[in-house]
Scaffold this motif. Structure first.
Motif, PDB file in Angstrom:
ATOM      1  N   ILE A 112       1.183  -0.915  -0.070  1.00 27.26           N
ATOM      2  CA  ILE A 112      -0.146  -0.197  -0.333  1.00 27.26           C
ATOM      3  C   ILE A 112       0.748   0.900   0.206  1.00 27.26           C
ATOM      4  N   CYS A 113       1.891   1.281   0.683  1.00 25.12           N
ATOM      5  CA  CYS A 113       3.118   2.538   0.692  1.00 25.12           C
ATOM      6  C   CYS A 113       3.808   2.460  -0.624  1.00 25.12           C
ATOM      7  N   GLU A 114       3.831   1.592  -1.275  1.00 23.16           N
ATOM      8  CA  GLU A 114       4.647   1.963  -1.800  1.00 23.16           C
ATOM      9  C   GLU A 114       3.383   1.797  -3.494  1.00 23.16           C
ATOM     10  N   THR A 115       2.775   1.622  -3.643  1.00 22.36           N
ATOM     11  CA  THR A 115       1.691   1.082  -5.096  1.00 22.36           C
ATOM     12  C   THR A 115       0.476   1.691  -4.917  1.00 22.36           C
ATOM     13  N   GLY A 116      -0.265   1.888  -3.622  1.00 23.25           N
ATOM     14  CA  GLY A 116      -1.392   1.664  -3.766  1.00 23.25           C
ATOM     15  C   GLY A 116      -2.574   2.627  -4.355  1.00 23.25           C
ATOM     16  N   ALA A 117      -1.119   4.379  -3.918  1.00 26.41           N
ATOM     17  CA  ALA A 117      -1.478   5.265  -4.834  1.00 26.41           C
ATOM     18  C   ALA A 117      -2.140   4.715  -6.299  1.00 26.41           C
ATOM     19  N   GLN A 118      -0.827   4.381  -7.290  1.00 26.54           N
ATOM     20  CA  GLN A 118      -0.628   3.603  -8.243  1.00 26.54           C
ATOM     21  C   GLN A 118      -2.104   2.656  -8.581  1.00 26.54           C
ATOM     22  N   ILE A 119      -2.314   2.010  -7.600  1.00 25.39           N
ATOM     23  CA  ILE A 119      -3.899   0.926  -8.166  1.00 25.39           C
ATOM     24  C   ILE A 119      -4.297   2.148  -8.620  1.00 25.39           C
ATOM     25  N   LEU A 120      -4.614   2.981  -7.489  1.00 26.55           N
ATOM     26  CA  LEU A 120      -6.257   3.334  -7.565  1.00 26.55           C
ATOM     27  C   LEU A 120      -6.133   4.845  -8.874  1.00 26.55           C
ATOM     28  N   ARG A 121      -5.243   4.417  -9.609  1.00 26.95           N
ATOM     29  CA  ARG A 121      -5.382   5.068 -11.168  1.00 26.95           C
ATOM     30  C   ARG A 121      -6.485   3.802 -11.409  1.00 26.95           C
ATOM     31  N   HIS A 122      -6.484   3.167 -11.686  1.00 33.53           N
ATOM     32  CA  HIS A 122      -6.819   1.996 -12.850  1.00 33.53           C
ATOM     33  C   HIS A 122      -7.691   0.694 -11.838  1.00 33.53           C
ATOM     34  N   ALA A 123      -8.179   1.389 -10.549  1.00 32.40           N
ATOM     35  CA  ALA A 123      -9.398   0.928  -9.337  1.00 32.40           C
ATOM     36  C   ALA A 123      -9.996   1.468  -8.522  1.00 32.40           C
ATOM     37  N   ASP A 124     -10.994   0.751  -7.636  1.00 32.46           N
ATOM     38  CA  ASP A 124     -11.296   1.402  -6.321  1.00 32.46           C
ATOM     39  C   ASP A 124     -10.107  -0.186  -5.888  1.00 32.46           C
ATOM     40  N   LEU A 125      -9.520   0.281  -3.754  1.00 36.00           N
ATOM     41  CA  LEU A 125      -8.615  -0.691  -3.519  1.00 36.00           C
ATOM     42  C   LEU A 125      -9.472  -0.718  -2.348  1.00 36.00           C
ATOM     43  N   LEU A 126      -9.144  -2.360  -2.346  1.00 40.90           N
ATOM     44  CA  LEU A 126      -9.313  -2.682  -0.701  1.00 40.90           C
ATOM     45  C   LEU A 126      -8.381  -3.162   0.044  1.00 40.90           C
ATOM     46  N   VAL A 127      -7.994  -2.925   0.798  1.00 44.84           N
ATOM     47  CA  VAL A 127      -7.130  -2.624   2.126  1.00 44.84           C
ATOM     48  C   VAL A 127      -7.089  -3.556   2.777  1.00 44.84           C
ATOM     49  N   GLY A 128      -6.834  -5.006   2.920  1.00 42.60           N
ATOM     50  CA  GLY A 128      -6.259  -5.684   3.932  1.00 42.60           C
ATOM     51  C   GLY A 128      -5.001  -5.548   4.856  1.00 42.60           C
ATOM     52  N   SER A 129      -4.447  -4.645   5.250  1.00 43.53           N
ATOM     53  CA  SER A 129      -2.910  -3.890   5.496  1.00 43.53           C
ATOM     54  C   SER A 129      -3.729  -2.507   5.844  1.00 43.53           C
ATOM     55  N   PRO A 130      -4.445  -1.644   7.134  1.00 44.45           N
ATOM     56  CA  PRO A 130      -5.108  -0.465   7.504  1.00 44.45           C
ATOM     57  C   PRO A 130      -3.756  -0.468   8.323  1.00 44.45           C
ATOM     58  N   SER A 131      -2.658  -1.301   8.669  1.00 45.39           N
ATOM     59  CA  SER A 131      -1.218  -0.017   9.381  1.00 45.39           C
ATOM     60  C   SER A 131      -0.611   0.255   8.478  1.00 45.39           C
ATOM     61  N   ALA A 132      -0.826   0.496   7.276  1.00 41.31           N
ATOM     62  CA  ALA A 132      -0.280   1.041   6.205  1.00 41.31           C
ATOM     63  C   ALA A 132      -0.310   2.138   6.154  1.00 41.31           C
ATOM     64  N   LEU A 133      -1.622   2.988   6.532  1.00 38.60           N
ATOM     65  CA  LEU A 133      -2.130   4.683   7.027  1.00 38.60           C
ATOM     66  C   LEU A 133      -1.698   4.578   7.868  1.00 38.60           C
ATOM     67  N   ALA A 134      -0.598   4.070   9.168  1.00 39.89           N
ATOM     68  CA  ALA A 134      -0.344   4.736  10.267  1.00 39.89           C
ATOM     69  C   ALA A 134       1.015   5.982   9.744  1.00 39.89           C
ATOM     70  N   ASP A 135       1.573   5.533   8.372  1.00 41.11           N
ATOM     71  CA  ASP A 135       2.323   6.300   7.749  1.00 41.11           C
ATOM     72  C   ASP A 135       1.630   7.854   6.870  1.00 41.11           C
TER      73      ASP A 135
END
Length: 315
Positions: A112-135
C-alpha cells in the motif's frame, strides 16, 4: 489443522448454494450481474488470507457477480498448481491491462505504501493492511489519488468488534478514549525494530503500550485491528487510540482482542464504558485467525455493494 480445513469448501454435490455467510448478499450480486458486466477483482498477496479469498472467488465468484482477473504474489511459484495460469500477474505495474474494478491487497503494508496510489489510478482498492495508514504520507497519497482518479479506498475492519458502533459514537462526540489489546503466543507475532529483540521470560509479557501510530511500524502484520480502530474513530485517530501488544505463552491456538472505550463524564460524574473480549481461534504460530478469514470475505462483498465514492471508508 490441514490446509484443506481452512480453505473454502467446494460446493456440496447436488446443490448450487454458496456457503451460509455469502447467501444474504447473493441476491443483490446476481441482480448486479444482470445489470452490468461481472465485477472484476484482482488479488495482491497469496498467504493464508489470499489463498482463501482466491479459492472462494474461483468457486463462487460467478454466482455472486464477481470475476477473478488476476493474482499477484511476490513468489509466483507459490501459486503454481492452485491458481489457473491465466489470472496470474507477473508485474503489479501491468495491472491496468487486466482492467480490474477492485484490487484487493492481502500481502503487506509495504504494498500500500509503495503502490497504493498507482493502483487507484485503475481501480477501487480494498486494503487488508490498514496499518499502512499509520504512515501519514501514505494516507495523504491515497486520499489525493482517490480524489484524482475518482476511486474509493476501502479499509477492511478485520477482527475489530463493534466498529460501526465506535464510528457512530465518535461522530456523536461521545468517545473519549479507545484502547485495543491484542494477546497471543509469541510465535504468532511478526515483530520488527526494537520489539524483535524483546524476549519474554514470564508467562505474560506486555511488549508495547502506547499510540497505535507508534506500534504499527514495529509489527505491521499484527496491528491491523488496532489500525482499523484508529480509522473507526477519526476524532482520536492513530495518535490517541492506544494499542497494547501482549505475548502470552498460554495462548497457543488463540488470538485474544480486547476493545475498551469510554465516553466523557456525564451529569452523574460517571462515563459510558464498553469492554468487548473476543477470542479468535488460530493455528499455532499463525498471524491470521480463522475469524479474520470470514470477516475479510464479508468486507469484500460489502465494499462491492457500496457506491464507489472517493475517500477512505471502513468496510
Amino acid at each position: 489443522m490441514s490446509k484443506d480445513q481452512w480453505l473454502p469448501r467446494p460446493p456440496v454435490e447436488g446443490t448450487s448454494q454458496p456457503p451460509m455467510e455469502l447467501r444474504p448478499q447473493a441476491t443483490r450480486f446476481k441482480a448486479m450481474a444482470l445489470d452490468r458486466a461481472l465485477w472484476r477483482v484482482g488479488v495482491v498477496g497469496y498467504g493464508r488470507l489470499g489463498q482463501s479469498l482466491v479459492s472462494h472467488l474461483l468457486t463462487w465468484g460467478l454466482k455472486l457477480g464477481l470475476e477473478l482477473v488476476f493474482v499477484r504474489n511476490r513468489d509466483p511459484g507459490q501459486t503454481a498448481g492452485s491458481v489457473p495460469p491465466y489470472p496470474q500477474l507477473q508485474n503489479l505495474t501491468d495491472l491496468g491491462e487486466k482492467h480490474p474494478d477492485l484490487v484487493v491487497e492481502v500481502a503487506h503494508p509495504k504494498i500500500i505504501c509503495e503502490t497504493g496510489a498507482q493502483i487507484l489510478r485503475h481501480a477501487d482498492l480494498l486494503v487488508g493492511s490498514p496499518s499502512a495508514l499509520a504512515d501519514q504520507a501514505t494516507e495523504q497519497q491515497l486520499l489525493e489519488a482517490s480524489r484524482r482518479w475518482n476511486h474509493a479506498v476501502f479499509m477492511a475492519r478485520g477482527t475489530l468488534w463493534g466498529s460501526e458502533d465506535i464510528t457512530k459514537l465518535d461522530a456523536a462526540g461521545g468517545l473519549q478514549s479507545l484502547r485495543v489489546t491484542i494477546a497471543t503466543h509469541p510465535d504468532g507475532f511478526r515483530l520488527e525494530g526494537p520489539l524483535a529483540a524483546v524476549q519474554g521470560s514470564v508467562p505474560r509479557t506486555v511488549l508495547y503500550e502506547g499510540t497505535v501510530r507508534g506500534l504499527c511500524p514495529l509489527t505491521p502484520r499484527n496491528s491491523n485491528t488496532m489500525a482499523a480502530a484508529a480509522l473507526a474513530a477519526p476524532s482520536l485517530g492513530f495518535d490517541r487510540v492506544i494499542g497494547v501488544l501482549v505475548a502470552d505463552l498460554s495462548l497457543t491456538d488463540m488470538h485474544v482482542v480486547d476493545v475498551e472505550l469510554s465516553g466523557p463524564l456525564g451529569p452523574t460524574g460517571r462515563s459510558f464504558t464498553v469492554h468487548t473480549h473476543r477470542g479468535n481461534p488460530a493455528e499455532p504460530g499463525a498471524v491470521t485467525g480463522s475469524a479474520t478469514v470470514t470477516a475479510f470475505r464479508r468486507s469484500l462483498l460489502g465494499c462491492c455493494q457500496l457506491p464507489p465514492r472517493p475517500g477512505i471508508h471502513l468496510c
